[in-house]
Each structure stands twice: as C-alpha cells, then as structure tokens.
Write a protein that holds these residues in place. Structure first.
Motif, PDB file in Angstrom:
ATOM      1  N   ALA A 199       1.065  -1.147  -0.557  1.00 33.56           N
ATOM      2  CA  ALA A 199       0.291  -0.530  -0.363  1.00 33.56           C
ATOM      3  C   ALA A 199       0.584   1.076   0.456  1.00 33.56           C
ATOM      4  CB  ALA A 199      -0.703  -0.234   1.221  1.00 33.56           C
ATOM      5  N   ILE A 200       0.758   1.594  -1.049  1.00 34.12           N
ATOM      6  CA  ILE A 200       1.079   3.614  -0.797  1.00 34.12           C
ATOM      7  C   ILE A 200       0.442   4.383   0.696  1.00 34.12           C
ATOM      8  CG2 ILE A 200       2.167   5.603  -2.095  1.00 34.12           C
ATOM      9  CD1 ILE A 200       2.430   3.492  -4.451  1.00 34.12           C
ATOM     10  N   ARG A 243      -3.021   8.798   6.485  1.00 34.47           N
ATOM     11  CA  ARG A 243      -2.242   7.922   7.329  1.00 34.47           C
ATOM     12  C   ARG A 243      -3.620   6.790   7.055  1.00 34.47           C
ATOM     13  NH1 ARG A 243       0.575  11.278   7.759  1.00 34.47           N
ATOM     14  NH2 ARG A 243       1.628  12.685   9.562  1.00 34.47           N
ATOM     15  N   GLY A 244      -2.596   5.309   7.183  1.00 30.39           N
ATOM     16  CA  GLY A 244      -3.163   3.801   7.346  1.00 30.39           C
ATOM     17  C   GLY A 244      -3.877   3.550   7.927  1.00 30.39           C
ATOM     18  N   VAL A 245      -4.778   2.952   8.623  1.00 27.51           N
ATOM     19  CA  VAL A 245      -5.265   2.219  10.038  1.00 27.51           C
ATOM     20  C   VAL A 245      -5.491   0.829   9.494  1.00 27.51           C
ATOM     21  CG1 VAL A 245      -6.923   2.116  11.452  1.00 27.51           C
ATOM     22  CG2 VAL A 245      -6.954   4.817  10.693  1.00 27.51           C
ATOM     23  N   VAL A 246      -4.482   0.051   9.725  1.00 27.33           N
ATOM     24  CA  VAL A 246      -4.033  -1.536   9.706  1.00 27.33           C
ATOM     25  C   VAL A 246      -5.640  -2.290  10.062  1.00 27.33           C
ATOM     26  CG1 VAL A 246      -3.185  -3.593   9.568  1.00 27.33           C
ATOM     27  CG2 VAL A 246      -1.922  -0.758   9.168  1.00 27.33           C
ATOM     28  N   PHE A 247      -5.971  -2.981  10.075  1.00 32.56           N
ATOM     29  CA  PHE A 247      -7.295  -4.095  10.510  1.00 32.56           C
ATOM     30  C   PHE A 247      -6.577  -5.150  10.037  1.00 32.56           C
ATOM     31  CE2 PHE A 247      -9.541   0.214   9.422  1.00 32.56           C
ATOM     32  CZ  PHE A 247     -10.538   0.045  11.515  1.00 32.56           C
ATOM     33  N   PRO A 269      -7.725   1.200   5.975  1.00 28.35           N
ATOM     34  CA  PRO A 269      -8.533   2.134   4.560  1.00 28.35           C
ATOM     35  C   PRO A 269      -7.539   3.510   5.088  1.00 28.35           C
ATOM     36  CG  PRO A 269      -9.045   1.122   6.795  1.00 28.35           C
ATOM     37  CD  PRO A 269      -8.350   0.536   6.529  1.00 28.35           C
ATOM     38  N   LYS A 270      -7.327   4.123   4.610  1.00 28.96           N
ATOM     39  CA  LYS A 270      -6.386   5.282   4.634  1.00 28.96           C
ATOM     40  C   LYS A 270      -7.392   6.708   4.867  1.00 28.96           C
ATOM     41  CE  LYS A 270      -3.743   4.125   0.976  1.00 28.96           C
ATOM     42  NZ  LYS A 270      -3.472   4.082  -0.578  1.00 28.96           N
ATOM     43  N   THR A 289     -13.073  12.609   5.188  1.00 25.27           N
ATOM     44  CA  THR A 289     -12.879  11.477   5.569  1.00 25.27           C
ATOM     45  C   THR A 289     -12.733  11.038   6.804  1.00 25.27           C
ATOM     46  OG1 THR A 289     -10.999  11.712   4.427  1.00 25.27           O
ATOM     47  CG2 THR A 289     -12.282  11.298   2.805  1.00 25.27           C
ATOM     48  N   CYS A 290     -12.136  11.679   7.431  1.00 20.38           N
ATOM     49  CA  CYS A 290     -11.913  11.591   8.641  1.00 20.38           C
ATOM     50  C   CYS A 290     -12.988  11.384   9.679  1.00 20.38           C
ATOM     51  CB  CYS A 290     -10.709  12.861   9.404  1.00 20.38           C
ATOM     52  SG  CYS A 290     -10.326  11.941  10.845  1.00 20.38           S
ATOM     53  N   HIS A 291     -13.302  10.039  10.302  1.00 17.43           N
ATOM     54  CA  HIS A 291     -14.170   9.755  11.577  1.00 17.43           C
ATOM     55  C   HIS A 291     -14.113  10.648  12.277  1.00 17.43           C
ATOM     56  CE1 HIS A 291     -16.629   9.053   7.981  1.00 17.43           C
ATOM     57  NE2 HIS A 291     -15.466   7.589   7.645  1.00 17.43           N
TER      58      HIS A 291
END
Length: 63
Positions: free
Chosen positions: A11-12, A18-22, A46-47, A56-58
């Motif tokens: 992933a780029i 920022r990327g949140v890894v699940f 998801p970025k 896009t930020c919650h």
C-alpha cells in the motif's frame, strides 16, 4: 489476469494521509506515509486524512 497491489500486500500512503491497519477485523496499527507492506488477504488498510476540515476522517474534534 490482473493482480492489484492490494492482493500483493503493498500500500502507498500519501503524505497527507494515515493508514489504519485492521487485522482480521481488529485495529492493529496506524501507518505513517510511505510504502507499506501488509499480510495479503488478512490485513486491510483504509486511508484517512487526519484534518478537522476533511470529510474522510471520522474523528470527533474538540470545539
């Protein structure tokens, strides 16, 4: 047959994201910008854009 980067575990993350890894549905890590590697088919990333004016930020920001 086309193979996307998502299936290869690459992933780029752009400078303003920022990327949140699940991993298997649980939050594992927050990734900084750059080329990031993940376990294929297990990790999802998801970025998000961490700015208060972004749609896009919650995240709830204090007022």
């Amino acid at each position: 047959m086309s193979i996307s980067r998502r299936h290869l575990g690459i992933a780029i993350v752009r400078q303003y994201e920022r990327g949140v890894v699940f991993r298997l549905g649980r939050v594992r890590d927050v990734r900084d910008p750059g080329v990031r590697f993940m376990i294929p088919l297990v990790d999802r990333m998801p970025k998000v854009t961490p700015w208060p004016w972004s749609t896009t930020c919650h995240t709830t920001w204090p007022r």
